[in-house]
Design a protein around this motif. Structure first.
Motif, mmCIF file in Angstrom:
data_model
loop_
_atom_site.group_PDB
_atom_site.id
_atom_site.type_symbol
_atom_site.label_atom_id
_atom_site.label_comp_id
_atom_site.label_asym_id
_atom_site.label_seq_id
_atom_site.Cartn_x
_atom_site.Cartn_y
_atom_site.Cartn_z
ATOM 1 N N PRO A 114 11.329 63.250 30.561
ATOM 2 C CA PRO A 114 11.104 64.965 30.260
ATOM 3 C C PRO A 114 11.628 66.051 29.883
ATOM 4 N N SER A 115 12.926 66.192 30.976
ATOM 5 C CA SER A 115 13.477 67.445 30.917
ATOM 6 C C SER A 115 15.193 67.144 30.781
ATOM 7 N N GLY A 116 15.374 65.292 30.510
ATOM 8 C CA GLY A 116 16.009 65.332 30.060
ATOM 9 C C GLY A 116 17.151 63.970 30.995
ATOM 10 N N GLN A 117 16.710 64.357 31.888
ATOM 11 C CA GLN A 117 17.091 63.459 33.268
ATOM 12 C C GLN A 117 16.744 62.479 33.690
ATOM 13 N N MET A 118 18.264 61.264 33.127
ATOM 14 C CA MET A 118 18.091 59.999 33.499
ATOM 15 C C MET A 118 16.910 59.435 34.389
ATOM 16 N N THR A 119 15.656 58.533 34.418
ATOM 17 C CA THR A 119 14.845 57.978 34.686
ATOM 18 C C THR A 119 14.615 56.618 35.126
ATOM 19 N N THR A 120 14.827 55.662 36.312
ATOM 20 C CA THR A 120 14.908 54.200 35.926
ATOM 21 C C THR A 120 13.866 54.010 36.606
ATOM 22 N N MET A 121 13.574 52.992 36.080
ATOM 23 C CA MET A 121 11.903 52.302 36.054
ATOM 24 C C MET A 121 11.774 50.747 36.670
ATOM 25 N N THR A 122 10.913 49.984 37.930
ATOM 26 C CA THR A 122 11.173 49.323 37.652
ATOM 27 C C THR A 122 9.133 48.610 37.226
ATOM 28 N N THR A 123 9.240 48.009 36.864
ATOM 29 C CA THR A 123 7.485 47.258 36.039
ATOM 30 C C THR A 123 7.451 46.276 35.952
ATOM 31 N N ILE A 124 6.387 45.333 35.825
ATOM 32 C CA ILE A 124 5.643 44.350 35.790
ATOM 33 C C ILE A 124 5.160 44.639 34.416
ATOM 34 N N ASN A 125 5.406 44.052 33.164
ATOM 35 C CA ASN A 125 5.100 44.367 32.360
ATOM 36 C C ASN A 125 4.818 42.497 32.110
ATOM 37 N N LEU A 126 3.846 43.158 31.202
ATOM 38 C CA LEU A 126 3.381 41.566 29.985
ATOM 39 C C LEU A 126 4.219 40.894 29.550
ATOM 40 N N LYS A 127 4.080 39.841 29.300
ATOM 41 C CA LYS A 127 4.821 39.250 27.908
ATOM 42 C C LYS A 127 4.266 39.359 26.878
ATOM 43 N N ARG A 128 4.450 39.988 25.512
ATOM 44 C CA ARG A 128 4.857 39.893 24.284
ATOM 45 C C ARG A 128 4.340 38.776 23.889
ATOM 46 N N LYS A 129 5.195 37.879 24.028
ATOM 47 C CA LYS A 129 5.507 37.036 23.259
ATOM 48 C C LYS A 129 5.414 35.812 23.932
ATOM 49 N N THR A 130 5.605 34.408 24.922
ATOM 50 C CA THR A 130 4.874 33.792 25.369
ATOM 51 C C THR A 130 6.583 33.639 26.229
ATOM 52 N N ASP A 131 7.324 33.189 25.135
ATOM 53 C CA ASP A 131 8.466 33.088 26.071
ATOM 54 C C ASP A 131 9.856 33.599 25.988
ATOM 55 N N GLU A 132 9.002 35.612 26.054
ATOM 56 C CA GLU A 132 9.576 37.121 26.333
ATOM 57 C C GLU A 132 10.559 36.233 27.636
ATOM 58 N N THR A 133 11.890 37.068 27.442
ATOM 59 C CA THR A 133 13.018 37.444 28.507
ATOM 60 C C THR A 133 13.322 39.121 28.666
ATOM 61 N N GLU A 134 14.038 38.974 29.829
ATOM 62 C CA GLU A 134 14.214 39.956 30.238
ATOM 63 C C GLU A 134 15.710 40.815 28.976
ATOM 64 N N ALA A 135 15.728 39.528 28.242
ATOM 65 C CA ALA A 135 16.916 40.340 27.479
ATOM 66 C C ALA A 135 15.782 40.506 26.136
ATOM 67 N N ASP A 136 14.585 40.717 25.594
ATOM 68 C CA ASP A 136 13.808 40.952 24.863
ATOM 69 C C ASP A 136 13.366 42.660 25.369
ATOM 70 N N ASP A 137 13.461 42.699 26.387
ATOM 71 C CA ASP A 137 12.768 44.251 27.040
ATOM 72 C C ASP A 137 13.007 45.301 26.284
ATOM 73 N N GLY A 138 12.568 45.623 25.827
ATOM 74 C CA GLY A 138 12.682 46.911 24.533
ATOM 75 C C GLY A 138 12.261 47.285 23.726
ATOM 76 N N THR A 139 12.813 45.435 23.056
ATOM 77 C CA THR A 139 12.991 45.846 21.572
ATOM 78 C C THR A 139 11.649 45.520 20.680
ATOM 79 N N HIS A 140 11.470 45.354 19.369
ATOM 80 C CA HIS A 140 10.629 45.324 19.397
ATOM 81 C C HIS A 140 9.497 44.028 18.787
#
Ligand code: SF4
Ligand code: SF4
Length: 234
Positions: A114-140
């Protein structure tokens, strides 16, 4: 998100929806005479942008079921520890460990806070497609749980983060107590923003989202405490 990505998203959005030219300029960073007007609604402080030149607030409403753009162009679905249990059960997994192994990806990424500083997060993400890989993270990606009627096949047990959009939120320490803050995320994917002279038209949304956002932040905070994710600042 870069300005270029927001512009591409807005161009796509404008094929189906009218976007106020002033709002488009604001989202592309071309209007900078903007004040932050904080308003406290129950347990959450909403930071509402006020365009000084227009003398107008930016407000929001959701157009679902006519719109499901946020599910069609999903970027990431981080799960809280509560989600891990409810969604795992909903997908018929006996053990959370099996659900995590087959249906999620653990990803580390950085975002401006919120104040512009970079925030690094590690999260467990639900796959949005069954064959999703890390390379897809953040893409639409169009989420696999979006059904033909434009609804969520997991509803009401969909991830907490899905209830949050288009808000982003964070916790601050206020005199030793946690205070939840929220503002909009302008990704260029949501047609629901509009300009108004006062906050009155959004009264009901503020009340409804105050509870959703507060509960999500508490669940998210628990998730980090329980070791299912982490946040650090640089
Ligand atoms: S939040 Fe925005 S993008 Fe998502 S369904 Fe509502 S109007 Fe559409
Ligand atoms: S899980 Fe449901 S609500 Fe969330 S992005 Fe997918 S379809 Fe949309």
């Amino acid at each position: 998100m870069s300005q270029k990505e927001i512009e591409e998203s807005l161009d796509l959005l404008q094929k189906d929806w009218d976007v106020d030219p002033t709002l488009r300029n604001f989202m592309l960073g071309k209007i900078t005479d903007v004040s932050d007007r904080p308003i406290k609604v129950k347990d959450v402080v909403f930071h509402v942008p006020y365009l000084n030149s227009e003398k107008k607030f930016i407000l929001w409403k959701c157009f679902w079921p006519d719109c499901h753009n946020c599910c069609d162009r999903q970027g990431r679905l981080p799960l809280t520890s509560d989600d891990l249990i409810t969604i795992g059960k909903g997908l018929k997994y006996q053990k959370p460990s099996e659900f995590i192994k087959n249906e999620t990806l653990t990803v580390t990424y950085s975002e401006p806070g919120p104040s512009g500083q970079m925030t690094t997060m590690t999260t467990i993400n639900l796959k949005r497609k069954t064959d999703e890989t890390e390379a897809d993270d953040g893409t639409h990606i169009s989420c696999r749980f979006l059904n033909d009627e434009g609804g969520c096949s997991m509803h009401p047990d969909r991830p907490g983060v899905c209830y949050l959009y288009p808000f982003s939120s964070w916790l601050e320490n206020e005199k030793g107590k946690p205070r939840v803050h929220a503002t909009y995320q302008f990704t260029g994917d949501c047609p629901g923003f509009y300009l108004a002279e006062d906050l009155e038209p959004m009264k009901e949304e503020f009340k409804e989202y105050s509870k959703i956002i507060y509960d999500y932040n508490m669940a998210s905070n628990r998730t980090n405490r329980e070791g299912f994710g982490s946040v650090s600042f640089s």
